[in-house]
Design a protein around this motif. Structure first.
Motif, PDB file in Angstrom:
ATOM      1  N   PRO A  72       0.900  -1.049  -0.017  1.00 39.53           N
ATOM      2  CA  PRO A  72      -0.059   0.085  -0.070  1.00 39.53           C
ATOM      3  C   PRO A  72       0.890   1.174   0.176  1.00 39.53           C
ATOM      4  O   PRO A  72       2.000   1.121   0.309  1.00 39.53           O
ATOM      5  CB  PRO A  72      -0.876  -0.180   1.354  1.00 39.53           C
ATOM      6  CG  PRO A  72      -0.749  -1.306   1.759  1.00 39.53           C
ATOM      7  CD  PRO A  72       0.722  -1.933   1.048  1.00 39.53           C
ATOM      8  N   LEU A  73       0.229   2.606  -0.491  1.00 39.92           N
ATOM      9  CA  LEU A  73       0.933   3.498  -0.558  1.00 39.92           C
ATOM     10  C   LEU A  73       1.577   4.105   0.896  1.00 39.92           C
ATOM     11  O   LEU A  73       0.754   3.972   1.910  1.00 39.92           O
ATOM     12  CB  LEU A  73       0.205   4.884  -1.092  1.00 39.92           C
ATOM     13  CG  LEU A  73      -0.147   4.659  -2.516  1.00 39.92           C
ATOM     14  CD1 LEU A  73      -1.353   5.605  -2.969  1.00 39.92           C
ATOM     15  CD2 LEU A  73       0.870   4.737  -3.178  1.00 39.92           C
ATOM     16  N   PRO A  74       2.989   4.329   1.183  1.00 41.45           N
ATOM     17  CA  PRO A  74       3.418   4.600   2.391  1.00 41.45           C
ATOM     18  C   PRO A  74       2.745   5.853   3.032  1.00 41.45           C
ATOM     19  O   PRO A  74       2.577   6.873   2.314  1.00 41.45           O
ATOM     20  CB  PRO A  74       4.922   4.477   2.018  1.00 41.45           C
ATOM     21  CG  PRO A  74       5.073   5.052   0.675  1.00 41.45           C
ATOM     22  CD  PRO A  74       4.014   4.318  -0.089  1.00 41.45           C
ATOM     23  N   ALA A  75       2.835   5.743   4.344  1.00 45.12           N
ATOM     24  CA  ALA A  75       2.372   6.934   4.874  1.00 45.12           C
ATOM     25  C   ALA A  75       3.486   8.069   5.333  1.00 45.12           C
ATOM     26  O   ALA A  75       3.240   9.021   5.579  1.00 45.12           O
ATOM     27  CB  ALA A  75       1.320   6.701   6.113  1.00 45.12           C
ATOM     28  N   GLY A  76       4.816   7.432   5.631  1.00 47.02           N
ATOM     29  CA  GLY A  76       5.766   8.130   6.427  1.00 47.02           C
ATOM     30  C   GLY A  76       6.979   8.214   5.314  1.00 47.02           C
ATOM     31  O   GLY A  76       6.695   7.937   4.277  1.00 47.02           O
ATOM     32  N   ILE A  77       7.811   9.052   5.856  1.00 46.53           N
ATOM     33  CA  ILE A  77       8.851   9.293   4.956  1.00 46.53           C
ATOM     34  C   ILE A  77       9.843   8.049   4.659  1.00 46.53           C
ATOM     35  O   ILE A  77      10.230   7.797   3.340  1.00 46.53           O
ATOM     36  CB  ILE A  77       9.895  10.477   5.629  1.00 46.53           C
ATOM     37  CG1 ILE A  77       9.105  11.701   5.689  1.00 46.53           C
ATOM     38  CG2 ILE A  77      11.312  10.453   4.955  1.00 46.53           C
ATOM     39  CD1 ILE A  77       9.968  12.765   6.408  1.00 46.53           C
ATOM     40  N   GLY A  79       8.561   5.068   4.236  1.00 42.76           N
ATOM     41  CA  GLY A  79       7.796   4.039   3.463  1.00 42.76           C
ATOM     42  C   GLY A  79       8.444   3.857   2.060  1.00 42.76           C
ATOM     43  O   GLY A  79       8.034   3.016   1.609  1.00 42.76           O
ATOM     44  N   THR A  80       9.498   4.758   1.594  1.00 45.64           N
ATOM     45  CA  THR A  80       9.844   4.458   0.281  1.00 45.64           C
ATOM     46  C   THR A  80      10.640   3.437   0.035  1.00 45.64           C
ATOM     47  O   THR A  80      11.424   2.900  -0.917  1.00 45.64           O
ATOM     48  CB  THR A  80      10.549   5.660  -0.462  1.00 45.64           C
ATOM     49  OG1 THR A  80      11.809   5.907   0.694  1.00 45.64           O
ATOM     50  CG2 THR A  80       9.587   6.923  -0.230  1.00 45.64           C
ATOM     51  N   ILE A  81      11.153   2.661   1.107  1.00 44.80           N
ATOM     52  CA  ILE A  81      12.105   1.739   0.979  1.00 44.80           C
ATOM     53  C   ILE A  81      11.793   0.509   0.370  1.00 44.80           C
ATOM     54  O   ILE A  81      12.455  -0.085  -0.575  1.00 44.80           O
ATOM     55  CB  ILE A  81      12.362   1.188   2.374  1.00 44.80           C
ATOM     56  CG1 ILE A  81      13.380   2.019   3.257  1.00 44.80           C
ATOM     57  CG2 ILE A  81      13.274  -0.140   2.436  1.00 44.80           C
ATOM     58  CD1 ILE A  81      14.781   2.324   2.514  1.00 44.80           C
ATOM     59  N   LEU A  82      10.531   0.134   0.382  1.00 46.90           N
ATOM     60  CA  LEU A  82      10.113  -0.943  -0.388  1.00 46.90           C
ATOM     61  C   LEU A  82       9.945  -0.482  -1.823  1.00 46.90           C
ATOM     62  O   LEU A  82      10.140  -1.440  -2.802  1.00 46.90           O
ATOM     63  CB  LEU A  82       8.664  -1.601   0.156  1.00 46.90           C
ATOM     64  CG  LEU A  82       8.671  -2.388   1.408  1.00 46.90           C
ATOM     65  CD1 LEU A  82       7.220  -2.654   1.667  1.00 46.90           C
ATOM     66  CD2 LEU A  82       9.542  -3.577   1.062  1.00 46.90           C
ATOM     67  N   ASP A  83       9.830   0.683  -2.358  1.00 46.49           N
ATOM     68  CA  ASP A  83       9.610   1.247  -3.652  1.00 46.49           C
ATOM     69  C   ASP A  83      11.209   0.863  -4.132  1.00 46.49           C
ATOM     70  O   ASP A  83      11.264   0.783  -5.363  1.00 46.49           O
ATOM     71  CB  ASP A  83       9.440   2.648  -3.741  1.00 46.49           C
ATOM     72  CG  ASP A  83       7.913   2.691  -3.313  1.00 46.49           C
ATOM     73  OD1 ASP A  83       7.235   1.852  -3.430  1.00 46.49           O
ATOM     74  OD2 ASP A  83       7.617   4.129  -2.923  1.00 46.49           O
ATOM     75  N   GLU A  88      15.174  -2.143  -7.622  1.00 49.58           N
ATOM     76  CA  GLU A  88      16.425  -2.904  -7.460  1.00 49.58           C
ATOM     77  C   GLU A  88      16.296  -4.201  -7.803  1.00 49.58           C
ATOM     78  O   GLU A  88      17.015  -4.816  -8.741  1.00 49.58           O
ATOM     79  CB  GLU A  88      17.234  -2.730  -6.322  1.00 49.58           C
ATOM     80  CG  GLU A  88      17.748  -1.279  -5.626  1.00 49.58           C
ATOM     81  CD  GLU A  88      18.608  -0.863  -6.465  1.00 49.58           C
ATOM     82  OE1 GLU A  88      19.328  -1.584  -7.235  1.00 49.58           O
ATOM     83  OE2 GLU A  88      18.942   0.188  -6.479  1.00 49.58           O
ATOM     84  N   VAL A  89      15.299  -4.899  -7.615  1.00 50.50           N
ATOM     85  CA  VAL A  89      14.715  -6.439  -7.710  1.00 50.50           C
ATOM     86  C   VAL A  89      14.589  -6.371  -9.185  1.00 50.50           C
ATOM     87  O   VAL A  89      14.755  -7.569  -9.577  1.00 50.50           O
ATOM     88  CB  VAL A  89      14.128  -6.971  -6.670  1.00 50.50           C
ATOM     89  CG1 VAL A  89      12.591  -6.677  -6.980  1.00 50.50           C
ATOM     90  CG2 VAL A  89      14.468  -8.579  -6.489  1.00 50.50           C
ATOM     91  N   THR A  90      13.989  -5.578  -9.654  1.00 55.33           N
ATOM     92  CA  THR A  90      13.307  -5.626 -10.998  1.00 55.33           C
ATOM     93  C   THR A  90      14.595  -5.379 -12.081  1.00 55.33           C
ATOM     94  O   THR A  90      14.570  -6.213 -13.234  1.00 55.33           O
ATOM     95  CB  THR A  90      12.131  -4.577 -11.280  1.00 55.33           C
ATOM     96  OG1 THR A  90      11.036  -4.647 -10.258  1.00 55.33           O
ATOM     97  CG2 THR A  90      11.743  -4.743 -12.947  1.00 55.33           C
ATOM     98  N   VAL A  91      15.391  -4.582 -11.784  1.00 54.90           N
ATOM     99  CA  VAL A  91      16.541  -4.307 -12.723  1.00 54.90           C
ATOM    100  C   VAL A  91      17.446  -5.647 -12.577  1.00 54.90           C
ATOM    101  O   VAL A  91      17.862  -6.028 -13.792  1.00 54.90           O
ATOM    102  CB  VAL A  91      17.309  -3.154 -12.090  1.00 54.90           C
ATOM    103  CG1 VAL A  91      18.618  -3.089 -12.924  1.00 54.90           C
ATOM    104  CG2 VAL A  91      16.632  -1.732 -12.485  1.00 54.90           C
ATOM    105  N   ARG A  92      17.550  -5.962 -11.454  1.00 55.38           N
ATOM    106  CA  ARG A  92      18.568  -7.314 -11.274  1.00 55.38           C
ATOM    107  C   ARG A  92      17.771  -8.716 -11.986  1.00 55.38           C
ATOM    108  O   ARG A  92      18.326  -9.481 -12.526  1.00 55.38           O
ATOM    109  CB  ARG A  92      19.075  -7.557  -9.906  1.00 55.38           C
ATOM    110  CG  ARG A  92      20.097  -6.538  -9.383  1.00 55.38           C
ATOM    111  CD  ARG A  92      20.261  -6.394  -7.998  1.00 55.38           C
ATOM    112  NE  ARG A  92      21.269  -5.740  -7.866  1.00 55.38           N
ATOM    113  CZ  ARG A  92      21.523  -4.312  -7.806  1.00 55.38           C
ATOM    114  NH1 ARG A  92      20.229  -3.645  -8.360  1.00 55.38           N
ATOM    115  NH2 ARG A  92      22.365  -3.763  -7.471  1.00 55.38           N
ATOM    116  N   ALA A  93      16.566  -8.816 -11.839  1.00 56.42           N
ATOM    117  CA  ALA A  93      15.942 -10.056 -12.312  1.00 56.42           C
ATOM    118  C   ALA A  93      15.943  -9.842 -13.878  1.00 56.42           C
ATOM    119  O   ALA A  93      16.156 -10.821 -14.509  1.00 56.42           O
ATOM    120  CB  ALA A  93      14.163  -9.782 -11.951  1.00 56.42           C
ATOM    121  N   ALA A  94      15.668  -8.461 -14.556  1.00 59.67           N
ATOM    122  CA  ALA A  94      15.838  -8.372 -15.837  1.00 59.67           C
ATOM    123  C   ALA A  94      17.178  -8.864 -16.457  1.00 59.67           C
ATOM    124  O   ALA A  94      17.372  -9.341 -17.396  1.00 59.67           O
ATOM    125  CB  ALA A  94      15.662  -7.249 -16.321  1.00 59.67           C
TER     126      ALA A  94
END
Length: 353
Positions: A72-77, A79-83, A88-94
């Motif tokens: 879900p959209l993060p509420a705090g500053i 919360g961007t860690i999962l973004d 990072e995981v998408t780039v490395r998976a590709a």
């Protein structure tokens, strides 16, 4: 006239092997000797061959796709860690020839329902779980279904008993480095601003701070608790909690915070001359010059895929685990007590970074 597309037969002729050997190198590399595989890869690179992904997936009955819940959209500053992790995981998976499929779910039970659909339809070969906790039903379900998966986050309280692979960040090492930096910069009374949980990630980050201030002789074990304040991970709550802690202990000259949200609130609370260090190294921390602990999410993503992917295939990783050591990013704090500013807005003295 358009040039003819390179075929698997072209690759086989150039490498001097059969088309089946080329297919094995691309789809089942464990079946091929390394020297043969090198010849085939050299031919692939020289000819610019690109396998037809859809046809390959039909042959192998593999989707080459990893499922990952879109949080879900993060509420705090912070919360961007999962973004950041998602990127990072998408780039490395590709780079491994794999794809990431995002799905949503309101809670863990709904996520199992969604995963059941994705696995049954063959849309995913493996899963990356996030936000795991003790008693989490998702790992047990994936294990029962024999679906390969890795968790980003340790099963707090069940680390040794866990039979599934996980990757986590050493939060205690991060806050310890933050406290030691403040002490090395001249702080003699370092407090901690964390969350109101008594176990898990919050307790781990508090423990790192505690170890540093006790071992350095700034406070004894009994007195450390009085230098701790806790509040929800929101800037407004952190402002109030930090102000109350500083009012009780006006001699505090350093604050280690469990997140950048808490650290930003502490800065806004005033406290000129108080060094503040956050955790997560968010864009906000970088923008305002806040020292912060970088979780090294790039290393986390790489470790997750290392455990989930073997020889180019998504596979079960057993009970392996990786703990990533974070790194402190030192900057100069930019928000200080107004009494320390000159008429033209310049600082009379730098706060500890």
């Amino acid at each position: 006239m358009a040039s003819r597309a390179v075929t698997i037969q072209d690759v086989a002729r150039r490498a001097g092997v059969s088309t089946q050997t080329v297919s094995n190198v691309l789809n089942n590399p464990e079946r091929v000797r390394p020297a043969t595989a090198r010849k085939v890869h050299a031919a692939v690179d020289a000819l610019g061959y690109r396998a037809h992904a859809a046809a390959r997936r039909l042959r192998t009955r593999r989707s080459d796709t990893i499922g990952l819940r879109l949080a879900p959209l993060p509420a705090g500053i912070s919360g961007t860690i999962l973004d950041v992790f998602l990127h990072e995981v998408t780039v490395r998976a590709a780079e491994l020839g794999l794809r990431i499929l995002l799905y949503t779910a309101a809670d863990r039970e709904e996520e199992i329902i969604r995963l059941r659909e994705l696995v049954a339809s063959g849309d995913v070969d493996g899963v990356i779980l996030t936000d795991t906790q003790a008693g989490d039903p998702r790992p047990a379900w994936l294990t029962e279904q024999q679906v390969p998966y890795v968790c980003f986050g340790r099963p707090w309280g069940e680390e040794e008993a866990a039979t599934h692979p996980w990757v986590d960040v050493d939060g205690a090492a991060g806050t310890r480095a933050a406290a030691e930096h403040l002490i090395a910069s001249g702080a003699r009374r370092v407090g901690f601003l964390g969350w109101p949980d008594s176990a898990g990630q919050g307790a781990s980050r508090c423990a790192g701070w505690r170890a540093a201030v006790v071992e350095r002789g700034l406070v004894d074990e009994a007195g450390a608790d009085d230098l701790v304040a806790a509040c929800p991970d929101r800037v407004a709550d952190a402002m109030q909690a930090a102000a109350e802690l500083l009012a009780r202990h006006p001699d505090i000259d350093g604050l280690v915070c469990a997140s950048d949200s808490l650290a930003f609130g502490a800065l806004l609370a005033g406290g000129g001359g108080v060094g503040v260090v956050g955790f997560d190294n968010t864009p906000v921390a970088r923008a305002v010059g806040l020292s912060s602990v970088d979780q090294r999410i790039d290393l986390v993503a790489q470790a997750v895929l290392d455990l989930l992917v073997q020889d180019g295939r998504i596979t079960a990783g057993g009970a392996a685990r990786r703990i990533i050591t974070p790194e402190l990013r030192v900057r100069r704090a930019v928000i200080q007590d107004p009494s320390l500013m000159t008429a033209n807005g310049e600082s009379r003295g730098d706060a500890l970074a």
